[in-house]
Scaffold this motif. Structure first.
Motif, PDB file in Angstrom:
ATOM      1  N   VAL A   1       0.826  -1.206   0.000  1.00 54.94           N
ATOM      2  CA  VAL A   1       0.000   0.000   0.000  1.00 54.94           C
ATOM      3  C   VAL A   1       0.859   1.254   0.000  1.00 54.94           C
ATOM      4  CG1 VAL A   1      -1.714   1.316   1.317  1.00 54.94           C
ATOM      5  CG2 VAL A   1      -1.989  -1.159   1.033  1.00 54.94           C
ATOM      6  N   ARG A   2       1.892   1.279   0.835  1.00 55.70           N
ATOM      7  CA  ARG A   2       2.757   2.462   0.901  1.00 55.70           C
ATOM      8  C   ARG A   2       3.418   2.724  -0.454  1.00 55.70           C
ATOM      9  NH1 ARG A   2       7.515   2.113   4.874  1.00 55.70           N
ATOM     10  NH2 ARG A   2       8.473   1.067   3.119  1.00 55.70           N
ATOM     11  N   GLU A   3       3.963   1.676  -1.073  1.00 61.26           N
ATOM     12  CA  GLU A   3       4.623   1.858  -2.362  1.00 61.26           C
ATOM     13  C   GLU A   3       3.627   2.291  -3.428  1.00 61.26           C
ATOM     14  OE1 GLU A   3       7.310  -0.585  -5.593  1.00 61.26           O
ATOM     15  OE2 GLU A   3       7.343  -1.251  -3.506  1.00 61.26           O
ATOM     16  N   ALA A   4       2.436   1.696  -3.427  1.00 62.82           N
ATOM     17  CA  ALA A   4       1.407   2.077  -4.400  1.00 62.82           C
ATOM     18  C   ALA A   4       1.067   3.558  -4.250  1.00 62.82           C
ATOM     19  CB  ALA A   4       0.163   1.212  -4.224  1.00 62.82           C
ATOM     20  N   LEU A   5       0.840   3.989  -3.006  1.00 61.20           N
ATOM     21  CA  LEU A   5       0.471   5.387  -2.763  1.00 61.20           C
ATOM     22  C   LEU A   5       1.622   6.345  -3.087  1.00 61.20           C
ATOM     23  CD1 LEU A   5      -1.598   4.968   0.521  1.00 61.20           C
ATOM     24  CD2 LEU A   5      -2.465   5.376  -1.805  1.00 61.20           C
ATOM     25  N   ASP A   6       2.861   5.910  -2.841  1.00 60.10           N
ATOM     26  CA  ASP A   6       4.022   6.743  -3.166  1.00 60.10           C
ATOM     27  C   ASP A   6       4.155   6.978  -4.675  1.00 60.10           C
ATOM     28  OD1 ASP A   6       4.721   7.016  -0.503  1.00 60.10           O
ATOM     29  OD2 ASP A   6       6.374   5.566  -0.582  1.00 60.10           O
ATOM     30  N   LEU A   7       3.635   6.053  -5.472  1.00 61.01           N
ATOM     31  CA  LEU A   7       3.752   6.164  -6.931  1.00 61.01           C
ATOM     32  C   LEU A   7       2.643   7.007  -7.566  1.00 61.01           C
ATOM     33  CD1 LEU A   7       4.807   2.491  -7.724  1.00 61.01           C
ATOM     34  CD2 LEU A   7       6.209   4.548  -8.039  1.00 61.01           C
ATOM     35  N   VAL A   8       1.593   7.315  -6.801  1.00 58.97           N
ATOM     36  CA  VAL A   8       0.467   8.082  -7.348  1.00 58.97           C
ATOM     37  C   VAL A   8       0.968   9.412  -7.909  1.00 58.97           C
ATOM     38  CG1 VAL A   8      -1.690   9.286  -6.768  1.00 58.97           C
ATOM     39  CG2 VAL A   8      -1.260   6.971  -5.903  1.00 58.97           C
ATOM     40  N   GLY A   9       0.536   9.705  -9.114  1.00 57.87           N
ATOM     41  CA  GLY A   9       0.934  10.938  -9.790  1.00 57.87           C
ATOM     42  C   GLY A   9       2.156  10.788 -10.670  1.00 57.87           C
ATOM     43  N   GLU A  10       2.858   9.665 -10.539  1.00 55.78           N
ATOM     44  CA  GLU A  10       4.054   9.428 -11.353  1.00 55.78           C
ATOM     45  C   GLU A  10       3.656   9.018 -12.770  1.00 55.78           C
ATOM     46  OE1 GLU A  10       7.420   9.575 -10.455  1.00 55.78           O
ATOM     47  OE2 GLU A  10       6.749  10.428  -8.547  1.00 55.78           O
ATOM     48  N   GLU A  11       4.416   9.489 -13.731  1.00 56.46           N
ATOM     49  CA  GLU A  11       4.264   9.028 -15.109  1.00 56.46           C
ATOM     50  C   GLU A  11       5.351   7.981 -15.332  1.00 56.46           C
ATOM     51  OE1 GLU A  11       2.977  11.487 -18.730  1.00 56.46           O
ATOM     52  OE2 GLU A  11       5.168  11.410 -18.860  1.00 56.46           O
ATOM     53  N   LEU A  12       4.926   6.764 -15.666  1.00 52.97           N
ATOM     54  CA  LEU A  12       5.863   5.654 -15.819  1.00 52.97           C
ATOM     55  C   LEU A  12       5.906   5.184 -17.260  1.00 52.97           C
ATOM     56  CD1 LEU A  12       4.889   3.483 -12.699  1.00 52.97           C
ATOM     57  CD2 LEU A  12       6.722   5.181 -12.885  1.00 52.97           C
ATOM     58  N   PRO A  13       7.023   4.570 -17.656  1.00 52.64           N
ATOM     59  CA  PRO A  13       7.060   3.966 -18.996  1.00 52.64           C
ATOM     60  C   PRO A  13       5.957   2.912 -19.100  1.00 52.64           C
ATOM     61  CG  PRO A  13       9.237   3.938 -17.977  1.00 52.64           C
ATOM     62  CD  PRO A  13       8.264   4.370 -16.916  1.00 52.64           C
ATOM     63  N   TYR A  14       5.351   2.816 -20.273  1.00 58.06           N
ATOM     64  CA  TYR A  14       4.271   1.861 -20.483  1.00 58.06           C
ATOM     65  C   TYR A  14       4.545   1.079 -21.754  1.00 58.06           C
ATOM     66  CZ  TYR A  14      -0.354  -0.142 -21.073  1.00 58.06           C
ATOM     67  OH  TYR A  14      -1.390  -1.024 -21.209  1.00 58.06           O
ATOM     68  N   CYS A  15       4.431  -0.219 -21.647  1.00 59.34           N
ATOM     69  CA  CYS A  15       4.543  -1.101 -22.808  1.00 59.34           C
ATOM     70  C   CYS A  15       3.584  -2.250 -22.571  1.00 59.34           C
ATOM     71  CB  CYS A  15       5.964  -1.624 -22.981  1.00 59.34           C
ATOM     72  SG  CYS A  15       6.108  -2.870 -24.292  1.00 59.34           S
TER      73      CYS A  15
ATOM     74  N   VAL B   1       0.759  -4.035 -10.989  1.00 61.25           N
ATOM     75  CA  VAL B   1       0.193  -4.521  -9.724  1.00 61.25           C
ATOM     76  C   VAL B   1       0.889  -5.779  -9.214  1.00 61.25           C
ATOM     77  CG1 VAL B   1      -2.041  -3.401 -10.079  1.00 61.25           C
ATOM     78  CG2 VAL B   1      -1.752  -5.792 -10.791  1.00 61.25           C
ATOM     79  N   THR B   2       1.340  -6.654 -10.111  1.00 67.01           N
ATOM     80  CA  THR B   2       2.032  -7.859  -9.630  1.00 67.01           C
ATOM     81  C   THR B   2       3.402  -7.494  -9.050  1.00 67.01           C
ATOM     82  OG1 THR B   2       2.830  -8.383 -11.873  1.00 67.01           O
ATOM     83  CG2 THR B   2       0.813  -9.508 -11.116  1.00 67.01           C
ATOM     84  N   ARG B   3       4.036  -6.467  -9.589  1.00 68.46           N
ATOM     85  CA  ARG B   3       5.306  -6.017  -8.997  1.00 68.46           C
ATOM     86  C   ARG B   3       5.050  -5.473  -7.595  1.00 68.46           C
ATOM     87  NH1 ARG B   3       7.749  -1.789  -7.739  1.00 68.46           N
ATOM     88  NH2 ARG B   3       6.463  -0.315  -8.863  1.00 68.46           N
ATOM     89  N   LEU B   4       3.960  -4.728  -7.419  1.00 64.36           N
ATOM     90  CA  LEU B   4       3.641  -4.198  -6.092  1.00 64.36           C
ATOM     91  C   LEU B   4       3.351  -5.323  -5.102  1.00 64.36           C
ATOM     92  CD1 LEU B   4       1.387  -1.162  -7.046  1.00 64.36           C
ATOM     93  CD2 LEU B   4       3.595  -1.051  -5.858  1.00 64.36           C
ATOM     94  N   ARG B   5       2.535  -6.302  -5.494  1.00 62.60           N
ATOM     95  CA  ARG B   5       2.124  -7.354  -4.553  1.00 62.60           C
ATOM     96  C   ARG B   5       3.211  -8.393  -4.315  1.00 62.60           C
ATOM     97  NH1 ARG B   5      -2.359  -9.257  -1.911  1.00 62.60           N
ATOM     98  NH2 ARG B   5      -2.459 -11.507  -1.619  1.00 62.60           N
ATOM     99  N   TYR B   6       3.917  -8.793  -5.371  1.00 62.29           N
ATOM    100  CA  TYR B   6       4.859  -9.912  -5.262  1.00 62.29           C
ATOM    101  C   TYR B   6       6.333  -9.508  -5.420  1.00 62.29           C
ATOM    102  CZ  TYR B   6       0.456 -12.276  -6.159  1.00 62.29           C
ATOM    103  OH  TYR B   6      -0.852 -12.674  -6.112  1.00 62.29           O
TER     104      TYR B   6
END
Length: 189
Positions: free
Chosen positions: A115-129, A139-144
């Motif tokens: 949860v902390r990492e997810a919330l810390d990333l809010v607003g970030e623009e990330l590479p998407y592929c 989400v799997t990187r966040l959970r696992y």
């Protein structure tokens, strides 16, 4: 309950809108850190539940509820925004389910870290592929701690299978042509 009020379910405050529109359809209630699979018809969008009726998700510009075929334009996006939104806003009129798909393969990270990492990333623009860094990888990187996408794997497996079928059919056609062609040559002699 009045507009904007909330109730508590399993220790998580849930907005009235979430409770009224969503909870009645589903027996199982999401817990912080749960992966949510949202069916968009032709593909699945993924989000992670962070509590209080909110999710965090990686959203390319075309990822909006009800976008339909237009949401497939996400394959052209090279960046996506990490958003925190109410679950019902992300789901729209789509169906969803809790799907902690890799729990039998990997131990989930501690909920507070997810949860902390997810919330810390809010607003970030990330590479998407779509193949190496989509919403499911996120989400799997966040959970696992391991980015994986079952959708990409399934598409890859289907492509390999289709390719094998095509090659197999071409091989059979070439063999038949050789055999039949060889018989024609013998008749000419």
């Amino acid at each position: 309950m009045g507009a904007g009020s909330s109730v508590e379910m399993k220790g998580v405050k849930v907005s009235e809108k979430f409770n009224a529109d969503m909870a009645s359809q589903y027996d199982e209630k999401p817990q912080p850190g749960d992966l949510l699979e949202i069916s968009r018809g032709t593909y699945q969008h993924w989000a992670i539940y962070v509590g209080d009726g909110y999710v965090v998700h990686l959203a390319p510009p075309s990822e909006i509820p009800g976008a339909g075929v237009n949401s497939l334009m996400s394959v052209l996006a090279n960046t996506a925004l990490v958003k925190k939104e109410e679950l019902w806003e992300v789901v729209g009129d789509s169906t969803w389910e809790i799907n902690n798909l890799l729990d039998d393969k990997y131990e989930p990270r501690p909920v507070y870290l997810i949860v902390r990492e997810a919330l810390d990333l809010v607003g970030e623009e990330l590479p998407y592929c779509v193949f190496r860094g989509n919403c499911e990888h996120f989400v799997t990187r966040l959970r696992y701690g391991k980015p994986q996408s079952r959708q990409v794997r399934q598409v890859g497996e289907a492509a390999v299978y289709a390719g094998a079928l095509t090659l197999g059919a071409l091989g059979v056609a070439a063999l038949l042509a050789t055999l039949l062609g060889g018989n024609k040559d013998k008749r000419k002699q």
